[in-house]
Motif scaffolding. Structure first.
Motif, PDB file in Angstrom:
ATOM      1  N   ASN A  97       0.795  -1.233   0.000  1.00 65.13           N
ATOM      2  CA  ASN A  97       0.000   0.000   0.000  1.00 65.13           C
ATOM      3  C   ASN A  97       0.823   1.275   0.000  1.00 65.13           C
ATOM      4  O   ASN A  97       0.282   2.367   0.073  1.00 65.13           O
ATOM      5  CB  ASN A  97      -0.950   0.011   1.203  1.00 65.13           C
ATOM      6  CG  ASN A  97      -2.021  -1.050   1.061  1.00 65.13           C
ATOM      7  OD1 ASN A  97      -2.470  -1.343  -0.043  1.00 65.13           O
ATOM      8  ND2 ASN A  97      -2.411  -1.635   2.170  1.00 65.13           N
ATOM      9  N   SER A  98       2.152   1.147  -0.059  1.00 70.83           N
ATOM     10  CA  SER A  98       3.007   2.323  -0.030  1.00 70.83           C
ATOM     11  C   SER A  98       4.303   2.042  -0.783  1.00 70.83           C
ATOM     12  O   SER A  98       5.040   1.139  -0.429  1.00 70.83           O
ATOM     13  CB  SER A  98       3.325   2.696   1.423  1.00 70.83           C
ATOM     14  OG  SER A  98       4.311   3.687   1.461  1.00 70.83           O
ATOM     15  N   TYR A  99       4.550   2.829  -1.832  1.00 66.53           N
ATOM     16  CA  TYR A  99       5.792   2.702  -2.588  1.00 66.53           C
ATOM     17  C   TYR A  99       6.696   3.881  -2.221  1.00 66.53           C
ATOM     18  O   TYR A  99       6.232   5.004  -2.039  1.00 66.53           O
ATOM     19  CB  TYR A  99       5.533   2.725  -4.091  1.00 66.53           C
ATOM     20  CG  TYR A  99       4.928   1.469  -4.661  1.00 66.53           C
ATOM     21  CD1 TYR A  99       4.629   0.360  -3.877  1.00 66.53           C
ATOM     22  CD2 TYR A  99       4.642   1.392  -6.017  1.00 66.53           C
ATOM     23  CE1 TYR A  99       4.081  -0.784  -4.425  1.00 66.53           C
ATOM     24  CE2 TYR A  99       4.096   0.252  -6.567  1.00 66.53           C
ATOM     25  CZ  TYR A  99       3.810  -0.833  -5.771  1.00 66.53           C
ATOM     26  OH  TYR A  99       3.262  -1.969  -6.312  1.00 66.53           O
ATOM     27  N   SER A 100       7.981   3.608  -2.152  1.00 68.21           N
ATOM     28  CA  SER A 100       8.957   4.631  -1.809  1.00 68.21           C
ATOM     29  C   SER A 100      10.018   4.700  -2.912  1.00 68.21           C
ATOM     30  O   SER A 100      10.503   3.669  -3.374  1.00 68.21           O
ATOM     31  CB  SER A 100       9.598   4.286  -0.466  1.00 68.21           C
ATOM     32  OG  SER A 100      10.614   5.203  -0.167  1.00 68.21           O
ATOM     33  N   TYR A 101      10.377   5.927  -3.301  1.00 67.84           N
ATOM     34  CA  TYR A 101      11.412   6.151  -4.308  1.00 67.84           C
ATOM     35  C   TYR A 101      12.407   7.177  -3.771  1.00 67.84           C
ATOM     36  O   TYR A 101      12.019   8.274  -3.354  1.00 67.84           O
ATOM     37  CB  TYR A 101      10.793   6.672  -5.612  1.00 67.84           C
ATOM     38  CG  TYR A 101       9.906   5.662  -6.288  1.00 67.84           C
ATOM     39  CD1 TYR A 101      10.442   4.750  -7.185  1.00 67.84           C
ATOM     40  CD2 TYR A 101       8.549   5.596  -6.013  1.00 67.84           C
ATOM     41  CE1 TYR A 101       9.642   3.803  -7.811  1.00 67.84           C
ATOM     42  CE2 TYR A 101       7.744   4.657  -6.627  1.00 67.84           C
ATOM     43  CZ  TYR A 101       8.288   3.769  -7.517  1.00 67.84           C
ATOM     44  OH  TYR A 101       7.490   2.826  -8.135  1.00 67.84           O
ATOM     45  N   GLY A 102      13.682   6.829  -3.778  1.00 64.38           N
ATOM     46  CA  GLY A 102      14.724   7.734  -3.302  1.00 64.38           C
ATOM     47  C   GLY A 102      14.878   8.937  -4.211  1.00 64.38           C
ATOM     48  O   GLY A 102      14.807   8.818  -5.438  1.00 64.38           O
ATOM     49  N   LEU A 103      15.103  10.099  -3.597  1.00 64.99           N
ATOM     50  CA  LEU A 103      15.299  11.347  -4.339  1.00 64.99           C
ATOM     51  C   LEU A 103      16.721  11.876  -4.213  1.00 64.99           C
ATOM     52  O   LEU A 103      17.130  12.720  -4.984  1.00 64.99           O
ATOM     53  CB  LEU A 103      14.325  12.429  -3.837  1.00 64.99           C
ATOM     54  CG  LEU A 103      12.846  12.096  -3.938  1.00 64.99           C
ATOM     55  CD1 LEU A 103      12.019  13.196  -3.271  1.00 64.99           C
ATOM     56  CD2 LEU A 103      12.427  11.891  -5.373  1.00 64.99           C
ATOM     57  N   GLY A 104      17.455  11.380  -3.238  1.00 64.80           N
ATOM     58  CA  GLY A 104      18.804  11.871  -2.975  1.00 64.80           C
ATOM     59  C   GLY A 104      18.820  12.701  -1.708  1.00 64.80           C
ATOM     60  O   GLY A 104      17.865  12.704  -0.934  1.00 64.80           O
ATOM     61  N   MET A 105      19.910  13.408  -1.504  1.00 69.29           N
ATOM     62  CA  MET A 105      20.051  14.287  -0.330  1.00 69.29           C
ATOM     63  C   MET A 105      19.705  15.711  -0.744  1.00 69.29           C
ATOM     64  O   MET A 105      20.535  16.426  -1.288  1.00 69.29           O
ATOM     65  CB  MET A 105      21.477  14.226   0.209  1.00 69.29           C
ATOM     66  CG  MET A 105      21.840  12.917   0.819  1.00 69.29           C
ATOM     67  SD  MET A 105      23.502  13.031   1.529  1.00 69.29           S
ATOM     68  CE  MET A 105      23.657  11.414   2.218  1.00 69.29           C
ATOM     69  N   CYS A 106      18.483  16.097  -0.473  1.00 72.73           N
ATOM     70  CA  CYS A 106      17.980  17.383  -0.956  1.00 72.73           C
ATOM     71  C   CYS A 106      17.925  18.468   0.102  1.00 72.73           C
ATOM     72  O   CYS A 106      17.571  19.607  -0.194  1.00 72.73           O
ATOM     73  CB  CYS A 106      16.585  17.190  -1.557  1.00 72.73           C
ATOM     74  SG  CYS A 106      16.544  15.984  -2.906  1.00 72.73           S
TER      75      CYS A 106
END
Length: 134
Positions: A97-106
């Motif tokens: 029920n929850s997908y996670s995608y890395g964005l980096g160190m923002c």
């Protein structure tokens, strides 16, 4: 009399500088809270799927596209399959029920990773999405 006019002049310079600094900080805070770094780029599928090096991993390599994904590409009609087709397989800390995608160190300080979390309802459609700092 000359001494008083110098004091008044410096007082107004000080007040003007303080107000200008305060105004600049307010504008920056509004920009950061409304979209900040997460809203500077349009989604680019090739850039999203591009392999990253260890050096790039410590940057905000996907962060600029996150707001565009949330605002323009995801809707209540988007399915899990649509999300995977668009963004690829989710990262390891994902559930049904929850997908996670890395964005980096923002964050700008270079010690916290950010991620895009996409949540699904019981029928498998996107219910909402948010950008989170860990």
């Amino acid at each position: 009399m000359v001494q008083v006019s110098k004091i008044v002049k410096w007082f107004f310079i000080f007040i003007g500088t303080a107000l200008g600094t305060f105004l600049a900080l307010c504008v920056f805070a509004f920009w950061y809270m409304s979209s900040g770094i997460f809203g500077v780029d349009s989604f680019d599928k090739q850039a999203w799927h591009k392999k990253t090096t260890n050096e790039q991993d410590a940057t905000c390599y996907r962060g600029g596209m996150a707001k565009d994904i949330v605002d323009k590409l995801l809707s209540s009609k988007t399915t899990r399959e649509d999300v995977v087709s668009l963004l690829g397989s989710p990262d390891g800390n994902s559930t049904e029920n929850s997908y996670s995608y890395g964005l980096g160190m923002c964050s700008g300080f270079g010690f916290d990773y950010d991620s895009l979390h996409i949540y699904f309802d019981d029928q498998g459609y996107v219910s909402h999405a948010k950008i989170m700092q860990h």
